[in-house]
Design a protein around this motif. Structure first.
Motif, PDB file in Angstrom:
ATOM      1  N   CYS A   1      41.559  44.848  36.005  1.00 13.31           N
ATOM      2  CA  CYS A   1      40.912  43.633  35.493  1.00 13.31           C
ATOM      3  C   CYS A   1      40.470  42.693  36.608  1.00 13.31           C
ATOM      4  N   PHE A   2      40.955  42.928  37.822  1.00 14.87           N
ATOM      5  CA  PHE A   2      40.611  42.043  38.931  1.00 14.87           C
ATOM      6  C   PHE A   2      39.115  42.072  39.262  1.00 14.87           C
ATOM      7  N   LYS A   3      38.425  43.081  38.778  1.00 15.26           N
ATOM      8  CA  LYS A   3      36.983  43.153  39.043  1.00 15.26           C
ATOM      9  C   LYS A   3      36.216  42.062  38.303  1.00 15.26           C
ATOM     10  N   TYR A   4      36.881  41.398  37.359  1.00 15.22           N
ATOM     11  CA  TYR A   4      36.204  40.379  36.565  1.00 15.22           C
ATOM     12  C   TYR A   4      36.280  38.977  37.167  1.00 15.22           C
ATOM     13  N   GLY A   5      36.930  38.833  38.303  1.00 14.06           N
ATOM     14  CA  GLY A   5      36.985  37.502  38.898  1.00 14.06           C
ATOM     15  C   GLY A   5      38.018  37.409  39.997  1.00 14.06           C
ATOM     16  N   ASN A   6      38.247  36.194  40.450  1.00 16.32           N
ATOM     17  CA  ASN A   6      39.262  35.926  41.454  1.00 16.32           C
ATOM     18  C   ASN A   6      40.611  36.426  40.942  1.00 16.32           C
ATOM     19  N   PRO A   7      41.319  37.267  41.693  1.00 12.56           N
ATOM     20  CA  PRO A   7      42.614  37.767  41.218  1.00 12.56           C
ATOM     21  C   PRO A   7      43.595  36.660  40.825  1.00 12.56           C
ATOM     22  N   ASN A   8      43.563  35.535  41.529  1.00 10.90           N
ATOM     23  CA  ASN A   8      44.462  34.436  41.174  1.00 10.90           C
ATOM     24  C   ASN A   8      44.157  33.927  39.766  1.00 10.90           C
ATOM     25  N   THR A   9      42.865  33.842  39.458  1.00 14.21           N
ATOM     26  CA  THR A   9      42.440  33.365  38.146  1.00 14.21           C
ATOM     27  C   THR A   9      42.800  34.379  37.069  1.00 14.21           C
ATOM     28  N   ILE A  10      42.664  35.663  37.382  1.00 15.99           N
ATOM     29  CA  ILE A  10      43.023  36.712  36.414  1.00 15.99           C
ATOM     30  C   ILE A  10      44.516  36.637  36.096  1.00 15.99           C
ATOM     31  N   VAL A  11      45.346  36.508  37.126  1.00 20.54           N
ATOM     32  CA  VAL A  11      46.798  36.449  36.924  1.00 20.54           C
ATOM     33  C   VAL A  11      47.184  35.235  36.095  1.00 20.54           C
ATOM     34  N   LYS A  12      46.655  34.068  36.424  1.00 17.86           N
ATOM     35  CA  LYS A  12      47.030  32.856  35.695  1.00 17.86           C
ATOM     36  C   LYS A  12      46.544  32.915  34.253  1.00 17.86           C
ATOM     37  N   THR A  13      45.358  33.457  34.048  1.00 15.56           N
ATOM     38  CA  THR A  13      44.824  33.611  32.692  1.00 15.56           C
ATOM     39  C   THR A  13      45.714  34.533  31.867  1.00 15.56           C
ATOM     40  N   ALA A  14      46.186  35.615  32.488  1.00 19.98           N
ATOM     41  CA  ALA A  14      47.046  36.562  31.778  1.00 19.98           C
ATOM     42  C   ALA A  14      48.369  35.917  31.385  1.00 19.98           C
ATOM     43  N   VAL A  15      48.956  35.127  32.282  1.00 24.97           N
ATOM     44  CA  VAL A  15      50.218  34.445  31.956  1.00 24.97           C
ATOM     45  C   VAL A  15      49.999  33.487  30.796  1.00 24.97           C
ATOM     46  N   ALA A  16      48.864  32.802  30.782  1.00 28.57           N
ATOM     47  CA  ALA A  16      48.554  31.906  29.670  1.00 28.57           C
ATOM     48  C   ALA A  16      48.416  32.692  28.364  1.00 28.57           C
ATOM     49  N   MET A  17      47.804  33.873  28.432  1.00 27.37           N
ATOM     50  CA  MET A  17      47.646  34.695  27.231  1.00 27.37           C
ATOM     51  C   MET A  17      48.983  35.204  26.703  1.00 27.37           C
ATOM     52  N   LEU A  18      49.974  35.278  27.570  1.00 28.35           N
ATOM     53  CA  LEU A  18      51.311  35.688  27.134  1.00 28.35           C
ATOM     54  C   LEU A  18      52.030  34.569  26.384  1.00 28.35           C
TER      55      LEU A  18
ATOM     56  N   PRO B   1      36.676  24.958  41.638  1.00 29.50           N
ATOM     57  CA  PRO B   1      35.769  25.733  40.799  1.00 29.50           C
ATOM     58  C   PRO B   1      36.251  27.143  40.496  1.00 29.50           C
ATOM     59  N   PHE B   2      37.530  27.432  40.776  1.00 29.65           N
ATOM     60  CA  PHE B   2      38.032  28.804  40.634  1.00 29.65           C
ATOM     61  C   PHE B   2      38.676  29.019  39.266  1.00 29.65           C
ATOM     62  N   ASP B   3      37.960  28.646  38.199  1.00 31.15           N
ATOM     63  CA  ASP B   3      38.577  28.604  36.876  1.00 31.15           C
ATOM     64  C   ASP B   3      37.781  29.322  35.796  1.00 31.15           C
ATOM     65  N   ARG B   4      36.839  30.167  36.205  1.00 31.93           N
ATOM     66  CA  ARG B   4      35.958  30.802  35.219  1.00 31.93           C
ATOM     67  C   ARG B   4      36.131  32.317  35.188  1.00 31.93           C
ATOM     68  N   ILE B   5      36.151  32.846  33.982  1.00 34.43           N
ATOM     69  CA  ILE B   5      36.126  34.292  33.768  1.00 34.43           C
ATOM     70  C   ILE B   5      35.124  34.556  32.652  1.00 34.43           C
ATOM     71  N   SER B   6      34.328  35.581  32.793  1.00 34.65           N
ATOM     72  CA  SER B   6      33.312  35.901  31.786  1.00 34.65           C
ATOM     73  C   SER B   6      33.976  36.299  30.472  1.00 34.65           C
ATOM     74  N   PRO B   7      33.251  36.157  29.359  1.00 31.68           N
ATOM     75  CA  PRO B   7      33.786  36.611  28.060  1.00 31.68           C
ATOM     76  C   PRO B   7      34.207  38.077  28.100  1.00 31.68           C
ATOM     77  N   GLU B   8      33.441  38.886  28.822  1.00 30.84           N
ATOM     78  CA  GLU B   8      33.787  40.302  28.959  1.00 30.84           C
ATOM     79  C   GLU B   8      35.131  40.463  29.662  1.00 30.84           C
ATOM     80  N   GLY B   9      35.343  39.664  30.697  1.00 28.57           N
ATOM     81  CA  GLY B   9      36.600  39.720  31.428  1.00 28.57           C
ATOM     82  C   GLY B   9      37.776  39.262  30.587  1.00 28.57           C
ATOM     83  N   LEU B  10      37.591  38.201  29.843  1.00 31.82           N
ATOM     84  CA  LEU B  10      38.666  37.690  28.985  1.00 31.82           C
ATOM     85  C   LEU B  10      39.064  38.736  27.941  1.00 31.82           C
ATOM     86  N   GLU B  11      38.077  39.405  27.373  1.00 32.31           N
ATOM     87  CA  GLU B  11      38.364  40.433  26.375  1.00 32.31           C
ATOM     88  C   GLU B  11      39.097  41.610  27.004  1.00 32.31           C
ATOM     89  N   ALA B  12      38.720  41.978  28.227  1.00 37.79           N
ATOM     90  CA  ALA B  12      39.385  43.084  28.908  1.00 37.79           C
ATOM     91  C   ALA B  12      40.847  42.741  29.191  1.00 37.79           C
TER      92      ALA B  12
END
Length: 297
Positions: free
Chosen positions: A245-262, A272-283
């Motif tokens: 999933c790291f291909k969808y954005g900054n790895p730090n943002t991916i990790v923090k987003t995943a913890v929030a989803m948990l 400005p390091f706070d955006r992930i595409s809808p495709e990335g969020l779904e993945a």
């Protein structure tokens, strides 16, 4: 001296909507990770957004983590700055608060020679009494700790190890080869290489994915130490889908987003390091659901 070993999460820094530090949630994350069996905590590393926190915020975050940890596991403080003088000041601050280990990233932006880096780390090590871990992440800093330089630095009193986030297994192997037989520990900064680091004689890893799957990441080390190499390899392989999933954005943002989803209110990374595409969020959602069904935690 603190033994450098195991799985050490670079703990995320929870934030409120106004980007202020969410202190109650930070305390909750400390306890969540320790209860999952991690072997240390690393405040304001890359996944902790140390690059964007003020010095006062770093001091507050470190104080909270040390207080909440209460000696249950070692606390590694990310305390590197661009300049030697500033790095020494931050290291002494961390030491005075009760940090157990200092993680000192290479200076960044300006290119440094091996001799300049050697003198930098020698000055830092001399200025404090607690162990210093070298932090090599050239893709982010533009400066690399060569195997030959790490070998020289391993001879310096108080420099106890190196975290290699170069992504090159050969580079990490050379660190291990050149420091074998010394009181020096090499940790993987790449979550995909922790099992291989242990096989080669390393001490484990500082693992961003442990913020998401602390139990699974800890199992890599614990199973390995118990002689269950197959089980350790299975735990290592199980994080592949999330790492993809790291291909969808900054790895730090991916990790923090995943913890929030948990279900943890850790907020977003600072702009400005706070955006992930809808495709990335779904993945990320899909992988979290699949891994939950597989029993990963």
């Amino acid at each position: 001296m603190t033994v450098l070993k195991g799985i050490i999460p670079p703990i995320i820094t929870p934030m409120n909507e106004d980007e202020s530090i969410n202190e109650p949630e930070l305390r909750r994350q400390v306890n969540r990770l320790i209860e999952a069996g991690v072997h240390g905590l690393f405040p304001f590393g890359t996944n902790g957004e140390g690059y964007i926190l003020t010095e006062k915020e770093k001091e507050r975050v470190l104080s909270i983590v040390i207080q909440e940890t209460d000696g249950r596991v070692p606390v590694y403080a990310g305390s590197g700055c661009i300049g030697t003088k500033d790095t020494i000041r931050m290291c002494r601050m961390a030491e005075s608060l009760g940090a157990d280990v200092l993680s000192v990233i290479t200076p960044w932006f300006a290119k440094a020679s091996d001799e300049e880096l050697y003198e930098h780390y020698c000055a830092v090590a001399k200025a404090v009494k607690i162990p210093v871990v070298l932090y090599n992440i050239p893709a982010r800093t533009g400066n690399s700790l060569s195997p030959a330089l790490v070998e020289r630095l391993s001879e310096v009193d108080n420099i106890a190890g190196a975290k290699d986030s170069s992504g090159s297994f050969d580079n990490m192997l050379q660190y291990l080869e050149r420091t074998r037989g010394k009181d020096f520990t090499v940790l993987s900064g790449n979550d995909s290489l922790i099992y291989w680091n242990l096989l080669a004689g390393g001490g484990g890893g500082i693992a961003g994915c442990a913020n998401v799957y602390p139990g699974t990441m800890t199992a890599i080390y614990e199973r390995f130490m118990q002689g269950d190499l197959e089980g350790a390899r299975e735990a290592q392989d199980s994080i592949r889908s999330f790492r993809d999933c790291f291909k969808y954005g900054n790895p730090n943002t991916i990790v923090k987003t995943a913890v929030a989803m948990l279900g943890y209110p850790v907020g977003k990374c600072r702009a400005p390091f706070d955006r992930i595409s809808p495709e990335g969020l779904e993945a990320i959602r899909r992988v979290i659901d699949e891994n939950r069904e597989a029993g990963m935690e």
